[in-house]
Design an enzyme around this catalytic site. Sequence first.
Site, short mmCIF file in Angstrom:
data_model
loop_
_atom_site.label_atom_id
_atom_site.label_comp_id
_atom_site.label_asym_id
_atom_site.label_seq_id
_atom_site.Cartn_x
_atom_site.Cartn_y
_atom_site.Cartn_z
N ASP A 119 9.36 -12.78 1.37
CA ASP A 119 8.02 -13.36 1.86
C ASP A 119 7.88 -14.92 2.30
O ASP A 119 8.09 -15.70 1.24
CB ASP A 119 7.02 -13.26 0.57
CG ASP A 119 6.74 -11.62 0.38
OD1 ASP A 119 6.24 -10.94 1.17
OD2 ASP A 119 7.15 -11.18 -0.82
N HIS B 41 9.29 -10.73 5.77
CA HIS B 41 7.66 -10.66 5.91
C HIS B 41 7.22 -12.01 5.90
O HIS B 41 7.23 -12.89 5.13
CB HIS B 41 7.15 -9.96 4.52
CG HIS B 41 5.65 -9.70 4.53
ND1 HIS B 41 4.88 -9.32 3.33
CD2 HIS B 41 4.83 -9.71 5.71
CE1 HIS B 41 3.68 -9.38 3.75
NE2 HIS B 41 3.75 -9.79 4.95
N PHE C 293 -0.29 -13.90 -2.45
CA PHE C 293 0.45 -14.05 -3.64
C PHE C 293 0.92 -12.28 -4.47
O PHE C 293 0.48 -11.52 -4.01
CB PHE C 293 -0.81 -14.60 -4.72
CG PHE C 293 -1.27 -15.94 -4.31
CD1 PHE C 293 -0.87 -17.00 -4.62
CD2 PHE C 293 -2.35 -15.82 -3.17
CE1 PHE C 293 -1.41 -18.39 -4.22
CE2 PHE C 293 -2.93 -17.06 -3.07
CZ PHE C 293 -2.26 -18.19 -3.39
N ASP D 99 2.91 -2.90 0.88
CA ASP D 99 3.09 -4.12 -0.01
C ASP D 99 2.00 -4.39 -0.52
O ASP D 99 0.90 -4.94 0.02
CB ASP D 99 3.65 -5.16 1.29
CG ASP D 99 4.02 -6.38 0.55
OD1 ASP D 99 4.11 -6.53 -0.65
OD2 ASP D 99 4.38 -7.39 1.25
N GLY E 61 6.89 -6.58 -6.09
CA GLY E 61 7.15 -7.93 -6.53
C GLY E 61 7.26 -7.82 -8.00
O GLY E 61 8.18 -7.75 -8.86
C1 DX5 Z 1 2.07 -10.80 -1.03
C2 DX5 Z 1 3.55 -10.45 -0.51
C3 DX5 Z 1 4.05 -9.70 -1.30
C4 DX5 Z 1 3.89 -9.71 -2.84
C5 DX5 Z 1 4.19 -8.51 -3.67
O1 DX5 Z 1 1.26 -11.69 -0.20
O2 DX5 Z 1 3.45 -10.13 0.78
O3 DX5 Z 1 5.26 -9.01 -1.04
O4 DX5 Z 1 5.39 -10.57 -3.41
O5 DX5 Z 1 3.91 -8.70 -5.06
P1 DX5 Z 1 3.29 -7.64 -6.15
O6 DX5 Z 1 4.16 -6.29 -6.05
O7 DX5 Z 1 3.36 -8.54 -7.39
O8 DX5 Z 1 1.92 -7.42 -5.78
ZN ZN Z 2 5.37 -9.18 1.26
#
Ligand code: DX5
Ligand code: ZN
Length: 224
Positions: free
Chosen positions: A36, A67, A150, A182, A204
């Site tokens: 990310d 991403h 986040f 995601d 994440g």
């Molecule tokens: C958020 C990111 C995600 C994030 C996912 O903006 O694009 O990839 O790391 O984290 P979780 O799975 O904790 O929502």
């Molecule tokens: Zn992401």
Amino acid sequence: MKKYIVAPSILTANFLDLKKDLDNLQDAGIEWIHYDVMDYNFVPNLSFGPKILSDIVNKYNFKMDLHLMVKIVNLSVEEYLKPFVLKNVEQITLHFEALSETQIEDFIEFCQKNNLKASLSINPNTEVKEIEKYLSKIQNVLVMSVQPGFGGQSFIPNSVDKIKELQKIKQENNYSYLVQVDGGINQETYKLVQQAGVDMIVAGSYLVGENISNLRERVVNLEG
Ligand code: DX5
Ligand code: ZN
């Protein structure tokens, strides 16, 4: 139920211990890492860029799923993306909301030239129909199930209908893109996106962080 890919996001890692987390992911049989990139402009957070990516791909063999939650200003799309085109980088996602039409066209062309999968992401407030004209030209659609920026946020359920809609459009038109989700995926929410026919799941905080001890179990769990 069909098979899909689980791609852990390393955003929630303790960066002082990143090697430990990557070793654990490797030991748990993970093939794809979701990387990310944030710019304090498109999203209110800043993460990492090409340098840490380069360190990772030089040491590990993960397939990298990039991403980019960024706006591209003062540089061409090509200039911006070039430093990210490294070994094992297979797919790059940019956000529909962050780009002009010309930038989207340039992005798709850049990916074709560099043999990368071109992926467009839509935020929770963006409808599938807004990206419809690009669907014949891209290899992946990333449906955000949280507001980007986040890790550790709660799953927004309207993503489930978008996944279904994207799979329907794909089938009707014989398109080839995959559908990825995601944000907020855990031992409960994965079932919703699995039933909707998702092809790739990003996770994440459920998989990466200091308190995760039973990683392999969690991965197997998410794989359905
Ligand atoms: C958020 C990111 C995600 C994030 C996912 O903006 O694009 O990839 O790391 O984290 P979780 O799975 O904790 O929502
Ligand atoms: Zn992401």
